[in-house]
Design an enzyme around this catalytic site. Sequence first.
Site, mmCIF file in Angstrom:
data_model
loop_
_atom_site.group_PDB
_atom_site.id
_atom_site.type_symbol
_atom_site.label_atom_id
_atom_site.label_comp_id
_atom_site.label_asym_id
_atom_site.label_seq_id
_atom_site.Cartn_x
_atom_site.Cartn_y
_atom_site.Cartn_z
ATOM 1 N N ARG A 80 0.898 -0.639 -0.243
ATOM 2 C CA ARG A 80 -0.009 0.137 0.201
ATOM 3 C C ARG A 80 1.132 1.704 0.374
ATOM 4 O O ARG A 80 1.903 1.070 0.460
ATOM 5 C CB ARG A 80 -1.222 -0.163 1.624
ATOM 6 N N TYR A 208 -1.514 -2.864 -7.368
ATOM 7 C CA TYR A 208 -1.497 -3.749 -6.213
ATOM 8 C C TYR A 208 -2.231 -3.882 -4.550
ATOM 9 O O TYR A 208 -2.501 -2.952 -4.238
ATOM 10 C CB TYR A 208 -0.019 -3.999 -5.015
ATOM 11 N N LYS A 217 -10.291 -2.678 1.616
ATOM 12 C CA LYS A 217 -9.184 -1.062 1.638
ATOM 13 C C LYS A 217 -10.399 0.344 1.917
ATOM 14 O O LYS A 217 -10.440 0.938 2.569
ATOM 15 C CB LYS A 217 -7.833 -0.445 2.360
ATOM 16 N N HIS A 237 -11.153 -2.103 11.022
ATOM 17 C CA HIS A 237 -9.691 -2.820 10.961
ATOM 18 C C HIS A 237 -9.541 -3.984 12.253
ATOM 19 O O HIS A 237 -8.280 -4.839 12.564
ATOM 20 C CB HIS A 237 -8.704 -2.322 10.914
ATOM 21 N N SER A 259 -1.318 -3.796 10.310
ATOM 22 C CA SER A 259 -1.281 -4.320 9.129
ATOM 23 C C SER A 259 -0.231 -5.581 9.448
ATOM 24 O O SER A 259 0.532 -4.968 9.527
ATOM 25 C CB SER A 259 -0.720 -4.266 7.408
ATOM 26 N N CYS A 261 0.317 -7.865 11.438
ATOM 27 C CA CYS A 261 0.896 -8.328 12.601
ATOM 28 C C CYS A 261 0.260 -9.000 13.640
ATOM 29 O O CYS A 261 -0.059 -9.360 14.511
ATOM 30 C CB CYS A 261 0.708 -7.066 13.864
ATOM 31 N N ASP A 286 -9.712 -9.372 8.379
ATOM 32 C CA ASP A 286 -9.596 -8.217 7.956
ATOM 33 C C ASP A 286 -10.175 -7.352 8.527
ATOM 34 O O ASP A 286 -9.625 -5.880 9.307
ATOM 35 C CB ASP A 286 -9.067 -8.254 6.592
ATOM 36 N N ARG A 375 1.952 -11.900 -1.209
ATOM 37 C CA ARG A 375 0.665 -12.328 -0.154
ATOM 38 C C ARG A 375 0.100 -13.785 -0.917
ATOM 39 O O ARG A 375 0.292 -14.147 -2.223
ATOM 40 C CB ARG A 375 -0.129 -10.947 -0.967
#
Length: 590
Positions: A80, A208, A217, A237, A259, A261, A286, A375
Amino acid sequence: MATAPQQVTTLSQISPAVRDWVAEVAGHTKPDRVHWCDGSDEEFQVLRQELVSDGELLTLNPQTHPGCHLYRSHPSDVARVEHLTFVCTTSQADAGPNNHWLSPPDAHRRMDALFNGCMRGRTLYVVPYCMGPLQSPSSRCGVEITDSAYVVLNMHLMTRMGRPALERIARDGSFVKGLHSTGDLNPERRFIMHFPEELSIKSFGSGYGGNALLGKKCHALRIASWQARQEGWLAEHMLIVGVENPAGETHYLACAFPSACGKTNLAMLIPPLAYKGWKIWTLGDDIAWLHPGKDGRLWAINPESGYFGVVPGTNAKTNRNAYEMIQHDTLYTNVALTADQQPWWEGLESGQPVVDWQGRPYDSKRGPAAHPNARFTVAATQNPGYSPLAESAAGVPISALVFGGRRRELAPLVYQARDWSHGVLVGASVASETTAAAVGEVGVVRRDPMAMKPFCGYNFADYWAHWLSFPTRATKLPHIFHVNWFRRDKAGTFLWPGFGDNLRVLRWIIDRSAGRAAANETAIGFLPKPEDIDVSGLDVSLPTMQELLAVDPALWRQEMKDLGEYLRTFGARLPPKLMEEHKKVLERLG
Ligand code: SAT
Ligand code: MN
């Protein structure tokens, strides 16, 4: 392939607003072809095959990884881009100091120039999607227009996409407009702009993840948080996980972490061996949309239907379910390859990388073989622990909300806020070391309130005021907790084993929520005594537990001072109640 909406569904089921908007965008971007996505498996396979034939996708070893493919994004387009992400509201104060801002006319002018003719020679895909179960009143729809077939494949896995969504939009009458083009991938010409007042998004120059899969998001957090404030709910989130104990009692937790974590790992936790009879049910990894229910509780749905998870570190020990889930029918982005075309990444614990994530012969001198933000994209139904209630229109009732960050110091393993208002302060105080999920330096501690710093579509001061309003909306609000799995000793070694053993901490959280666990009252909230956390069978000593559960008043005074300075940067819009809570903690610290 459907070149017109009436090839997807009957004319009466098509919103004229969608049809007109697609025609307007096509007139501006000048694609060679228009493809209306019906969301069928056949469509998914045809598009995937086209990408394979064009060399954009690589088929992985079909014996070991049936249905798996590798996509390599441009090396400058791997995460991001928060510095290029804007919230464009009429008044800058509505976007707040937490967002980059441009006025809507300026932003549109800039983006429209970029989009002008940008799809010449390309296909314009129309992707109608529904965030949340198709039958849920809490769900919201959108349409993403994109010129990337890779984005379409991801949207197919991550959302309820295609004909039923198009039909729901005609019934709902409103939808979020998301316009995306990969452009020429020039980072100088890359912007992700949000127009919450118009319920629209324009994203240019990146292919991406969170920059390009606009349902995620951009819609489900930035635009949805704005809508949620207006309509009296929360878009967060947060993962959603169900924890079932051996007595068959299930509690649902919604947990916010920045993100990369460990949200996916926590959502798919494998209980430690000694925890026979415990089961973990994944609702989402998420995003959570939380609505006050008629019974006074908060109810959560996961707007997504797939996982876009971090690959490095995933193995049979850290997350067996995730590891098994990605052995088939998975879209990989930016992993390395073995000699026999198997995907490879750091932390896999078997195999050898031969080709790195950029497609070059692997050379350890050039850094990791897989990109640290590589990912997997996979349908949620492939998760062996997928909860059938993920399809429930009402969602699940939440017993506890948990905030956390990646902090080597200070924050104890777990603590409980005194009440809702104090919990809002605890959420607002979240800080975490930055990760590879966003472009920029990694490992720097920054404030990330409610793990929403990159995702809140409006002024944080107004957001905290919205959170503080919930006691007037719901009478049985969940208790609020803070956890930190990432504490380290002076030598840098993790103090807590993490992963499956985090269930031991969730257990205390659930027992506290159910009113059946003891706690110590401290200046920062309620903490378990070392003996309140079950560490049987673990190699964690009593002094380590004491360290994990210590509250050092001097360090916490400094933390609260820093937090106060941060909060005051939000100026006059800051809710007085938040500063009162802050003052109370300082007073308790003495
Ligand atoms: O790239 S994404 O935004 O989708 C993943 C993340 O940062 O959480
Ligand atoms: Mn995320």
